[in-house]
Design a protein around this motif. Structure first.
Motif, PDB file in Angstrom:
ATOM      1  N   THR A  60     -10.304 -39.245 -46.582  1.00  0.00           N
ATOM      2  CA  THR A  60     -11.416 -40.235 -47.246  1.00  0.00           C
ATOM      3  C   THR A  60     -10.895 -41.577 -47.201  1.00  0.00           C
ATOM      4  OG1 THR A  60     -11.575 -39.658 -48.909  1.00  0.00           O
ATOM      5  CG2 THR A  60     -13.544 -38.826 -47.639  1.00  0.00           C
ATOM      6  N   THR A  61     -10.694 -42.521 -47.635  1.00  0.00           N
ATOM      7  CA  THR A  61     -10.286 -43.168 -48.687  1.00  0.00           C
ATOM      8  C   THR A  61      -9.777 -42.998 -49.724  1.00  0.00           C
ATOM      9  OG1 THR A  61     -12.192 -44.946 -48.969  1.00  0.00           O
ATOM     10  CG2 THR A  61     -10.936 -46.113 -47.899  1.00  0.00           C
ATOM     11  N   THR A  62     -10.311 -41.963 -50.303  1.00  0.00           N
ATOM     12  CA  THR A  62      -9.115 -41.836 -51.698  1.00  0.00           C
ATOM     13  C   THR A  62      -9.354 -40.116 -51.992  1.00  0.00           C
ATOM     14  OG1 THR A  62     -11.732 -40.683 -52.325  1.00  0.00           O
ATOM     15  CG2 THR A  62     -11.218 -42.688 -53.253  1.00  0.00           C
ATOM     16  N   VAL A  63      -9.388 -39.353 -50.541  1.00  0.00           N
ATOM     17  CA  VAL A  63      -8.780 -37.551 -50.580  1.00  0.00           C
ATOM     18  C   VAL A  63      -7.591 -37.945 -48.739  1.00  0.00           C
ATOM     19  CG1 VAL A  63      -9.643 -35.870 -49.999  1.00  0.00           C
ATOM     20  CG2 VAL A  63     -10.839 -37.280 -51.144  1.00  0.00           C
ATOM     21  N   GLU A  64      -6.334 -37.141 -49.269  1.00  0.00           N
ATOM     22  CA  GLU A  64      -6.208 -37.426 -48.518  1.00  0.00           C
ATOM     23  C   GLU A  64      -5.193 -35.704 -48.369  1.00  0.00           C
ATOM     24  OE1 GLU A  64      -2.675 -38.293 -44.718  1.00  0.00           O
ATOM     25  OE2 GLU A  64      -4.345 -39.526 -46.806  1.00  0.00           O
ATOM     26  N   VAL A  65      -5.481 -34.875 -47.212  1.00  0.00           N
ATOM     27  CA  VAL A  65      -5.219 -33.512 -46.371  1.00  0.00           C
ATOM     28  C   VAL A  65      -3.696 -33.539 -45.980  1.00  0.00           C
ATOM     29  CG1 VAL A  65      -5.815 -31.294 -45.990  1.00  0.00           C
ATOM     30  CG2 VAL A  65      -7.296 -32.989 -46.941  1.00  0.00           C
ATOM     31  N   LYS A  66      -3.007 -33.005 -46.753  1.00  0.00           N
ATOM     32  CA  LYS A  66      -1.872 -32.096 -46.513  1.00  0.00           C
ATOM     33  C   LYS A  66      -1.811 -30.465 -46.040  1.00  0.00           C
ATOM     34  CE  LYS A  66      -0.069 -36.312 -46.125  1.00  0.00           C
ATOM     35  NZ  LYS A  66       0.610 -36.819 -44.595  1.00  0.00           N
ATOM     36  N   ALA A  67      -1.165 -30.130 -44.758  1.00  0.00           N
ATOM     37  CA  ALA A  67      -0.865 -28.671 -44.978  1.00  0.00           C
ATOM     38  C   ALA A  67       0.483 -28.415 -45.936  1.00  0.00           C
ATOM     39  CB  ALA A  67      -0.818 -28.435 -43.484  1.00  0.00           C
ATOM     40  N   MET A  92      -5.488 -48.238 -55.418  1.00  0.00           N
ATOM     41  CA  MET A  92      -7.219 -48.324 -56.181  1.00  0.00           C
ATOM     42  C   MET A  92      -7.352 -48.731 -57.561  1.00  0.00           C
ATOM     43  SD  MET A  92      -7.748 -47.613 -52.992  1.00  0.00           S
ATOM     44  CE  MET A  92      -8.836 -46.945 -53.237  1.00  0.00           C
ATOM     45  N   PRO A  93      -8.580 -48.553 -57.715  1.00  0.00           N
ATOM     46  CA  PRO A  93      -9.275 -48.504 -59.054  1.00  0.00           C
ATOM     47  C   PRO A  93      -9.279 -47.074 -59.364  1.00  0.00           C
ATOM     48  CG  PRO A  93     -10.375 -49.786 -57.427  1.00  0.00           C
ATOM     49  CD  PRO A  93      -9.213 -49.315 -56.938  1.00  0.00           C
ATOM     50  N   ASP A  94      -9.522 -46.052 -58.924  1.00  0.00           N
ATOM     51  CA  ASP A  94     -10.034 -45.139 -59.794  1.00  0.00           C
ATOM     52  C   ASP A  94      -8.577 -44.137 -58.803  1.00  0.00           C
ATOM     53  OD1 ASP A  94     -11.547 -45.419 -61.479  1.00  0.00           O
ATOM     54  OD2 ASP A  94     -13.796 -45.943 -59.345  1.00  0.00           O
TER      55      ASP A  94
END
Length: 83
Positions: free
Chosen positions: A22-29, A47-49
Motif C-alpha cells: 500500500t502507500t503506507t506499507v512496504e513489505v520486503k522478504a 508522508m504525514p503519518d
C-alpha cells in the motif's frame, strides 16, 4: 503503532487481497540480509503519518513469512540506512 497478532493477520490479509503493498506499507522478504530501503524511507518520511516497513514477508510468494537469520544485524542495517 503497536502491533498485535490480529492486527498483523489483518494487514497480511489486506495485502494478499490487494496483491501488493500500500502507500503506507512496504513489505520486503529480507531473507538474505537487510534490503535497500533508502527510497522507501524517504517516501515514508514525506508522508504525514509516515509508513510501515514489514521485513520477513515474501510478496512474490503471496506474502508468505520467510525466516530471518540475524535480527540484530538486520535492525542495524535498517537503522544505518535511516541515518
Amino acid at each position: 503503532m503497536r502491533w498485535t497478532t490480529s492486527s498483523l493477520q489483518e494487514l497480511v490479509g489486506e495485502l494478499r487481497g490487494r496483491r501488493g503493498d500500500t502507500t503506507t506499507v512496504e513489505v520486503k522478504a529480507a531473507a538474505g540480509g537487510y534490503p535497500e530501503l533508502a527510497e522507501t524511507l524517504c517516501a515514508f518520511a514525506n508522508m504525514p503519518d509516515g509508513g510501515t516497513i514489514v521485513l520477513g514477508l515474501d510478496e512474490s510468494a503471496g506474502f508468505r513469512p520467510v525466516g530471518l537469520d540475524n535480527l540484530a544485524e538486520l535492525e542495524r542495517g535498517v537503522a544505518a540506512q535511516a541515518r
